[in-house]
Write a protein that holds these residues in place. Structure first.
Motif, mmCIF file in Angstrom:
data_model
loop_
_atom_site.group_PDB
_atom_site.id
_atom_site.type_symbol
_atom_site.label_atom_id
_atom_site.label_comp_id
_atom_site.label_asym_id
_atom_site.label_seq_id
_atom_site.Cartn_x
_atom_site.Cartn_y
_atom_site.Cartn_z
ATOM 1 N N LEU A 184 0.833 -1.207 0.000
ATOM 2 C CA LEU A 184 0.000 0.000 0.000
ATOM 3 C C LEU A 184 0.868 1.257 0.000
ATOM 4 C CD1 LEU A 184 -2.805 -1.017 2.546
ATOM 5 C CD2 LEU A 184 -3.026 -0.779 0.067
ATOM 6 N N THR A 185 1.952 1.237 0.775
ATOM 7 C CA THR A 185 2.866 2.380 0.805
ATOM 8 C C THR A 185 3.514 2.578 -0.560
ATOM 9 O OG1 THR A 185 3.337 1.988 3.146
ATOM 10 C CG2 THR A 185 4.891 3.370 1.930
ATOM 11 N N ALA A 186 3.933 1.471 -1.179
ATOM 12 C CA ALA A 186 4.561 1.550 -2.497
ATOM 13 C C ALA A 186 3.575 2.053 -3.549
ATOM 14 C CB ALA A 186 5.109 0.183 -2.897
ATOM 15 N N ILE A 187 2.322 1.654 -3.435
ATOM 16 C CA ILE A 187 1.295 2.126 -4.368
ATOM 17 C C ILE A 187 1.100 3.631 -4.219
ATOM 18 C CG2 ILE A 187 -1.187 2.088 -4.863
ATOM 19 C CD1 ILE A 187 -1.154 -0.905 -4.305
ATOM 20 N N LEU A 188 1.121 4.115 -2.985
ATOM 21 C CA LEU A 188 0.995 5.552 -2.737
ATOM 22 C C LEU A 188 2.141 6.328 -3.394
ATOM 23 C CD1 LEU A 188 -0.240 6.109 0.928
ATOM 24 C CD2 LEU A 188 -1.201 7.067 -1.161
ATOM 25 N N VAL A 189 3.358 5.809 -3.250
ATOM 26 C CA VAL A 189 4.517 6.454 -3.873
ATOM 27 C C VAL A 189 4.352 6.472 -5.387
ATOM 28 C CG1 VAL A 189 7.007 6.290 -4.272
ATOM 29 C CG2 VAL A 189 6.083 5.871 -1.988
ATOM 30 N N LYS A 190 3.880 5.363 -5.936
ATOM 31 C CA LYS A 190 3.671 5.264 -7.384
ATOM 32 C C LYS A 190 2.619 6.264 -7.837
ATOM 33 C CE LYS A 190 4.696 2.835 -11.130
ATOM 34 N NZ LYS A 190 6.079 2.724 -11.653
ATOM 35 N N LEU A 191 1.547 6.397 -7.097
ATOM 36 C CA LEU A 191 0.490 7.337 -7.449
ATOM 37 C C LEU A 191 0.991 8.780 -7.411
ATOM 38 C CD1 LEU A 191 -2.536 5.788 -5.490
ATOM 39 C CD2 LEU A 191 -2.371 6.037 -7.973
ATOM 40 N N GLN A 192 1.874 9.065 -6.468
ATOM 41 C CA GLN A 192 2.383 10.431 -6.353
ATOM 42 C C GLN A 192 3.412 10.747 -7.437
ATOM 43 O OE1 GLN A 192 4.526 11.570 -2.741
ATOM 44 N NE2 GLN A 192 3.287 13.420 -2.631
ATOM 45 N N SER A 193 4.026 9.714 -8.001
ATOM 46 C CA SER A 193 5.079 9.940 -8.990
ATOM 47 C C SER A 193 4.554 10.046 -10.414
ATOM 48 C CB SER A 193 6.113 8.811 -8.926
ATOM 49 O OG SER A 193 5.533 7.574 -9.329
ATOM 50 N N LYS A 194 3.292 9.631 -10.652
ATOM 51 C CA LYS A 194 2.740 9.664 -12.004
ATOM 52 C C LYS A 194 1.352 10.291 -12.001
ATOM 53 C CE LYS A 194 3.356 6.232 -14.799
ATOM 54 N NZ LYS A 194 3.312 4.888 -15.420
ATOM 55 N N LYS A 195 0.969 10.868 -13.129
ATOM 56 C CA LYS A 195 -0.342 11.501 -13.239
ATOM 57 C C LYS A 195 -1.454 10.467 -13.210
ATOM 58 C CE LYS A 195 -2.935 14.791 -16.077
ATOM 59 N NZ LYS A 195 -2.915 15.639 -17.299
ATOM 60 N N ILE A 196 -1.270 9.382 -13.938
ATOM 61 C CA ILE A 196 -2.248 8.294 -13.995
ATOM 62 C C ILE A 196 -1.503 6.967 -13.872
ATOM 63 C CG2 ILE A 196 -3.883 7.032 -15.457
ATOM 64 C CD1 ILE A 196 -5.146 9.491 -14.491
ATOM 65 N N VAL A 197 -2.020 6.058 -13.050
ATOM 66 C CA VAL A 197 -1.430 4.733 -12.885
ATOM 67 C C VAL A 197 -2.493 3.687 -13.183
ATOM 68 C CG1 VAL A 197 -0.279 3.125 -11.324
ATOM 69 C CG2 VAL A 197 0.143 5.578 -11.110
ATOM 70 N N GLN A 198 -2.194 2.778 -14.077
ATOM 71 C CA GLN A 198 -3.136 1.732 -14.447
ATOM 72 C C GLN A 198 -3.085 0.583 -13.458
ATOM 73 O OE1 GLN A 198 -1.998 0.707 -18.458
ATOM 74 N NE2 GLN A 198 -3.211 2.354 -19.351
ATOM 75 N N ALA A 199 -4.237 -0.039 -13.222
ATOM 76 C CA ALA A 199 -4.317 -1.167 -12.297
ATOM 77 C C ALA A 199 -3.449 -2.319 -12.783
ATOM 78 C CB ALA A 199 -5.772 -1.617 -12.148
ATOM 79 N N ALA A 200 -3.456 -2.558 -14.094
ATOM 80 C CA ALA A 200 -2.652 -3.655 -14.652
ATOM 81 C C ALA A 200 -1.163 -3.422 -14.405
ATOM 82 C CB ALA A 200 -2.929 -3.789 -16.148
ATOM 83 N N GLU A 201 -0.736 -2.159 -14.485
ATOM 84 C CA GLU A 201 0.668 -1.821 -14.229
ATOM 85 C C GLU A 201 1.055 -2.154 -12.796
ATOM 86 O OE1 GLU A 201 3.462 2.224 -14.030
ATOM 87 O OE2 GLU A 201 1.456 2.294 -14.918
ATOM 88 N N LEU A 202 0.163 -1.835 -11.855
ATOM 89 C CA LEU A 202 0.419 -2.127 -10.444
ATOM 90 C C LEU A 202 0.404 -3.629 -10.188
ATOM 91 C CD1 LEU A 202 -1.784 0.660 -8.816
ATOM 92 C CD2 LEU A 202 0.710 0.610 -8.971
ATOM 93 N N ALA A 203 -0.521 -4.321 -10.825
ATOM 94 C CA ALA A 203 -0.612 -5.771 -10.647
ATOM 95 C C ALA A 203 0.671 -6.451 -11.117
ATOM 96 C CB ALA A 203 -1.818 -6.313 -11.405
ATOM 97 N N ASP A 204 1.204 -6.001 -12.251
ATOM 98 C CA ASP A 204 2.455 -6.569 -12.780
ATOM 99 C C ASP A 204 3.630 -6.245 -11.862
ATOM 100 O OD1 ASP A 204 1.150 -7.629 -14.941
ATOM 101 O OD2 ASP A 204 1.643 -5.964 -16.293
#
Length: 244
Positions: free
Chosen positions: A7-27
């Motif tokens: 969850l923490t890593a997902i938050l960092v990813k969301l803050q670093s990009k304008k849009i994040v796809q669910a498939a990208e996070l799943a991979d």
């Protein structure tokens, strides 16, 4: 990976990009899409303002920011090593900007981590050959690319011919220890490439140019097609360069 860490890593990813796809996070985290959907719901339930666009992805609502991110020792070591590599490039502005960024990272490290970095700093070495004509303009060019700002440059070609022109910077690449700026030259009314170490003077104008559709992939595909069309007979002049 434990869910809290994910969850923490997902938050960092969301803050670093304008849009994040669910498939990208799943991979990235090697979990199912359903797990990612549940994680997003958990973040929302915890009060994190996560937005979603159907068929596009997730994003953080403007105005939300995370607390300072703590770096692991391996991450800090990687940044220090990268700074050693960057110090061998020929653009001083990049060296200075990156060093300031590394210093900010070191500032948030624990005392024990700082001591370990001091040891590593003395034991990582990269060969830095003498820079004959160092550049100092890369940082300004990069900013102009994202601001769509016209630059005025004074430029010297390999033939020692001097010219002054207005350019619309579109991209940069690094080759043979030299940074090259790709730009639309208003003098030539076409794409041209300029070695940053031959830019004698650079001025940021107040003029903005309309955003252009431009990708390096398409640009190099066009260059290659021009080269093939020329049948190698006049290759040097078939490329859109001002750095010959």
């Amino acid at each position: 990976m434990k869910r809290l860490h994910r969850l923490t890593a997902i938050l960092v990813k969301l803050q670093s990009k304008k849009i994040v796809q669910a498939a990208e996070l799943a991979d990235k985290f090697e979990v199912s899409l359903r797990t990612i959907y549940r994680d997003m719901q958990a973040l929302t339930d915890a009060g994190v303002p996560v937005g979603a666009e159907a068929g596009t992805g997730y994003y953080l609502v403007d105005g939300y920011s995370l607390p300072p991110v703590m770096f692991t020792e391996k991450e800090a070591n990687a940044l220090l090593t990268a700074s050693k590599i960057i110090s061998t490039n020929n653009d001083q502005s990049l060296i200075d900007e990156y060093q300031e960024a590394v210093e900010k990272v070191i500032a948030v490290l624990k005392t024990t981590q700082k001591k370990k970095l001091e040891i590593l700093e003395q034991r990582v070495f990269t060969y830095n050959r003498t820079k004959i004509n160092p550049s100092t303009s890369l940082s300004v060019i990069q900013q102009a690319i994202t601001d769509f700002r016209v630059l005025e440059i004074q430029y010297t070609k390999a033939s020692k011919e001097f010219s002054k022109r207005l350019v619309e910077p579109l991209g940069v690449y690094f080759t043979n220890n030299t940074w090259i700026m790709i730009a639309h030259c208003r003098l030539r009314k076409d794409y041209r490439e300029f070695r940053t170490d031959r830019i004698i003077n650079l001025i940021e104008t107040q003029e903005l140019f309309p955003p252009k559709h431009f990708t390096l992939e398409e640009y190099y595909k066009l260059r290659y097609e021009d080269w093939i069309t020329s049948e190698h007979s006049d290759y040097e002049h078939s490329l859109p360069k001002e750095n010959q």
